[in-house]
Motif scaffolding. Structure first.
Motif, mmCIF file in Angstrom:
data_model
loop_
_atom_site.group_PDB
_atom_site.id
_atom_site.type_symbol
_atom_site.label_atom_id
_atom_site.label_comp_id
_atom_site.label_asym_id
_atom_site.label_seq_id
_atom_site.Cartn_x
_atom_site.Cartn_y
_atom_site.Cartn_z
ATOM 1 N N LEU A 42 70.801 36.231 18.718
ATOM 2 C CA LEU A 42 71.471 37.515 18.845
ATOM 3 C C LEU A 42 70.647 38.493 18.035
ATOM 4 O O LEU A 42 70.632 38.419 16.810
ATOM 5 C CB LEU A 42 72.906 37.451 18.302
ATOM 6 C CG LEU A 42 73.898 36.614 19.097
ATOM 7 C CD1 LEU A 42 75.266 36.720 18.455
ATOM 8 C CD2 LEU A 42 73.968 37.067 20.525
ATOM 9 N N SER A 47 76.201 41.402 16.273
ATOM 10 C CA SER A 47 76.559 40.979 17.616
ATOM 11 C C SER A 47 77.627 39.911 17.669
ATOM 12 O O SER A 47 78.363 39.824 18.617
ATOM 13 C CB SER A 47 75.317 40.457 18.345
ATOM 14 O OG SER A 47 74.475 41.537 18.647
ATOM 15 N N ALA A 48 77.691 39.018 16.716
ATOM 16 C CA ALA A 48 78.612 37.899 16.846
ATOM 17 C C ALA A 48 79.242 37.583 15.513
ATOM 18 O O ALA A 48 78.617 37.757 14.473
ATOM 19 C CB ALA A 48 77.880 36.668 17.377
ATOM 20 N N TYR A 84 82.544 33.496 21.231
ATOM 21 C CA TYR A 84 81.084 33.512 21.212
ATOM 22 C C TYR A 84 80.471 32.108 21.152
ATOM 23 O O TYR A 84 79.271 31.971 20.949
ATOM 24 C CB TYR A 84 80.584 34.353 20.039
ATOM 25 C CG TYR A 84 80.873 35.823 20.203
ATOM 26 C CD1 TYR A 84 80.056 36.629 20.980
ATOM 27 C CD2 TYR A 84 81.989 36.394 19.606
ATOM 28 C CE1 TYR A 84 80.333 37.970 21.144
ATOM 29 C CE2 TYR A 84 82.280 37.739 19.764
ATOM 30 C CZ TYR A 84 81.444 38.529 20.530
ATOM 31 O OH TYR A 84 81.729 39.865 20.706
ATOM 32 N N ILE A 222 84.412 38.400 26.073
ATOM 33 C CA ILE A 222 83.572 39.149 25.138
ATOM 34 C C ILE A 222 83.973 40.622 25.135
ATOM 35 O O ILE A 222 84.102 41.244 24.076
ATOM 36 C CB ILE A 222 82.090 38.986 25.512
ATOM 37 C CG1 ILE A 222 81.640 37.532 25.289
ATOM 38 C CG2 ILE A 222 81.214 39.929 24.680
ATOM 39 C CD1 ILE A 222 80.248 37.236 25.803
ATOM 40 N N ARG A 226 85.386 43.295 22.137
ATOM 41 C CA ARG A 226 84.477 44.325 21.655
ATOM 42 C C ARG A 226 84.810 45.751 22.082
ATOM 43 O O ARG A 226 84.431 46.712 21.405
ATOM 44 C CB ARG A 226 83.044 44.021 22.129
ATOM 45 C CG ARG A 226 82.474 42.732 21.617
ATOM 46 C CD ARG A 226 80.975 42.674 21.873
ATOM 47 N NE ARG A 226 80.261 43.619 21.042
ATOM 48 C CZ ARG A 226 79.807 43.345 19.821
ATOM 49 N NH1 ARG A 226 80.013 42.151 19.304
ATOM 50 N NH2 ARG A 226 79.168 44.255 19.122
ATOM 51 N N LEU A 234 76.512 45.121 22.830
ATOM 52 C CA LEU A 234 76.061 43.788 22.440
ATOM 53 C C LEU A 234 74.645 43.583 22.974
ATOM 54 O O LEU A 234 74.419 43.648 24.179
ATOM 55 C CB LEU A 234 77.004 42.727 23.006
ATOM 56 C CG LEU A 234 76.694 41.266 22.684
ATOM 57 C CD1 LEU A 234 76.798 41.015 21.186
ATOM 58 C CD2 LEU A 234 77.656 40.349 23.436
ATOM 59 N N LEU A 244 75.917 31.984 26.683
ATOM 60 C CA LEU A 244 77.262 32.536 26.558
ATOM 61 C C LEU A 244 77.977 32.621 27.903
ATOM 62 O O LEU A 244 79.197 32.439 27.972
ATOM 63 C CB LEU A 244 77.207 33.922 25.915
ATOM 64 C CG LEU A 244 76.864 33.971 24.426
ATOM 65 C CD1 LEU A 244 76.837 35.407 23.939
ATOM 66 C CD2 LEU A 244 77.864 33.162 23.598
#
Length: 440
Positions: A42, A47-48, A84, A222, A226, A234, A244
């Motif tokens: 990532l 991002s995660a 994730y 996801i 977000r 992302l 993913l």
């Protein structure tokens, strides 16, 4: 539509804050576990989410318990760490297994992710399918699978593989017996991942079960985690994106094929069903020569008009939605004239009791075209959909001011009832106006 996400303190009443808050991921100083290394990176430092420390009291568990008490399986809470994650060893879970796992996680969350044998009613995961054989095949898939979670462990960035289930019960007469529930138990490690989580996605049960591909389901999860963040983008390298989305190992090696066969189709389906839109802008792609190395997914909350369209779209049949996706791919109709006229007619939309906000968004859009004053509509908020003494259903609205409730009741109730009846094929044809309580 889901409530706005905002930060909360642990000192606030757990139930009220759990229902109201959806906490975005915010990296802390020294947090080095958000970058996936050799197994896929990532590239965006935010991002995660990371693996939680073992002694942190999890917000996710409190939110899951409060949501289950209020909504049952209409909304599902899933830890961001699980969102994730991806199956280990190049394996992948089928779409029925992924959906079932989300229901199972939410059920465990209703009881603070206690280590126990859980019982999930078949009707929750089966939907309209009458057979039971697929249910236990999916359950076996989950039992035989492990998930990869990336994060810090004892000061080092680590790749953890977690078994999901420690046991499950499969009756010998599973196909014939309709009343037998699903019995299962999670592993300690998987429960701790959920129990310690501070971040989550709030999924719509009715929307999730209508997703028709594994790629779209993961993209939906996801996005739901977000899209209401301050920076809802992302950035992923291609290998991480493949993992993913659960793309089979070795399949669609060329990015152009990967995009047309999986990413574009998943985005089109998610954009039909979700309260957000997802895009993958060309100008944000990172190239090395002619090769695409990184892409950015942008998630944007839909406006009121789009929310109204989403409500109507979700209640069409999957066949109609698929045809409509094909007809409007890339934003340009692929079918025109006589060919377009052969598209199936949309099925009449049914009431979406799970998402009363979406119904009200659709109703507001229609009422604004009928000269109902906009200030009056803005002063009305959704309480919910309730059963009446006559066995019908009604939309309950709360007015910010007593005068609004009285004006709506006296001058616009008939129009509102007509619009609601039209949107729900007569299933909801009544409306109730509640005045704001004193002191508010």
């Amino acid at each position: 539509m889901p409530p706005s996400r905002r930060k909360t303190s642990s000192a606030e009443p757990a139930r009220d804050q759990a229902l109201a808050a959806i906490v975005p991921y915010v990296p802390t100083v020294g947090d080095t576990g958000v970058v996936i290394d050799v197994e896929g990176s990532l590239v965006d430092g935010t991002s995660a989410p990371t693996l939680p420390a073992i002694d942190r009291a999890g917000q996710t568990a409190r939110v899951a318990a409060a949501t289950f008490e209020r909504d049952g399986y209409k909304h599902l809470i899933k830890a961001a760490e699980a969102v994730y994650s991806y199956p280990a060893n190049g394996s992948r879970l089928s779409l029925p297994a992924q959906k079932m796992l989300n229901f199972m996680i939410h059920l465990a969350g209703s009881q603070n992710f206690a280590n126990k044998l859980y019982r999930l009613p078949k009707k929750v995961v089966r939907g309209n399918h009458k057979g039971n054989e697929r249910i236990f095949d999916a359950l076996k898939e989950i039992y035989e699978s492990s998930l990869v979670v990336i994060g810090p462990f004892r000061g080092r960035r680590s790749r953890a593989e977690l078994r999901i289930l420690s046991s499950y019960v499969r009756p010998e007469d599973e196909v014939e017996i309709d009343s037998a529930d699903i019995h299962f138990q999670f592993t300690d490690a998987f429960l701790e991942l959920q129990r310690s989580s501070q971040l989550w996605a709030r999924l719509s049960g009715p929307a999730m079960v209508k997703v028709t591909s594994t790629y779209a389901l993961k993209l939906y999860e996801i996005g739901m985690q977000r899209y209401q963040m301050d920076h809802p983008s992302l950035t992923l390298d291609i290998e991480t994106l493949r993992k993913l989305l659960n793309v089979p190992e070795g399949a669609y090696k060329d990015f152009g094929i990967l995009r047309t066969r999986t990413i574009d189709r998943a985005m089109a389906e998610v954009n039909q069903l979700a309260p957000f839109r997802v895009e993958m802008p060309e100008d944000k792609m990172k190239r090395k020569g002619r090769k695409i190395e990184e892409v950015t997914l942008d998630f944007h909350a839909k406006d009121e008009d789009e929310a109204a369209d989403t409500f109507l779209e979700r209640e069409r049949s999957s066949t109609v939605r698929k045809v409509r996706r094909g007809a409007e791919e890339g934003g340009k109709p692929l079918l025109t004239g006589a060919a377009r006229s052969t598209l199936p007619e949309p099925a009449p939309p049914l009431p979406d009791a799970d998402d009363a906000e979406a119904l009200w968004a659709a109703a507001r859009h229609a009422l604004s075209q009928k000269q109902v004053p906009s200030p009056l509509l803005r002063d009305l908020s959704v309480v919910g959909i309730e059963e009446t003494a006559r066995g019908t259903r009604k939309l309950v609205l709360r007015a910010g001011h007593a005068a609004t409730a009285e004006t709506a009741r006296r001058s616009h109730e008939a129009t509102m009832r007509s619009v609601l009846s039209s949107l729900t094929s007569g299933s909801i044809a009544e409306v109730e106006f509640q005045a704001a309580r004193a002191g508010r």
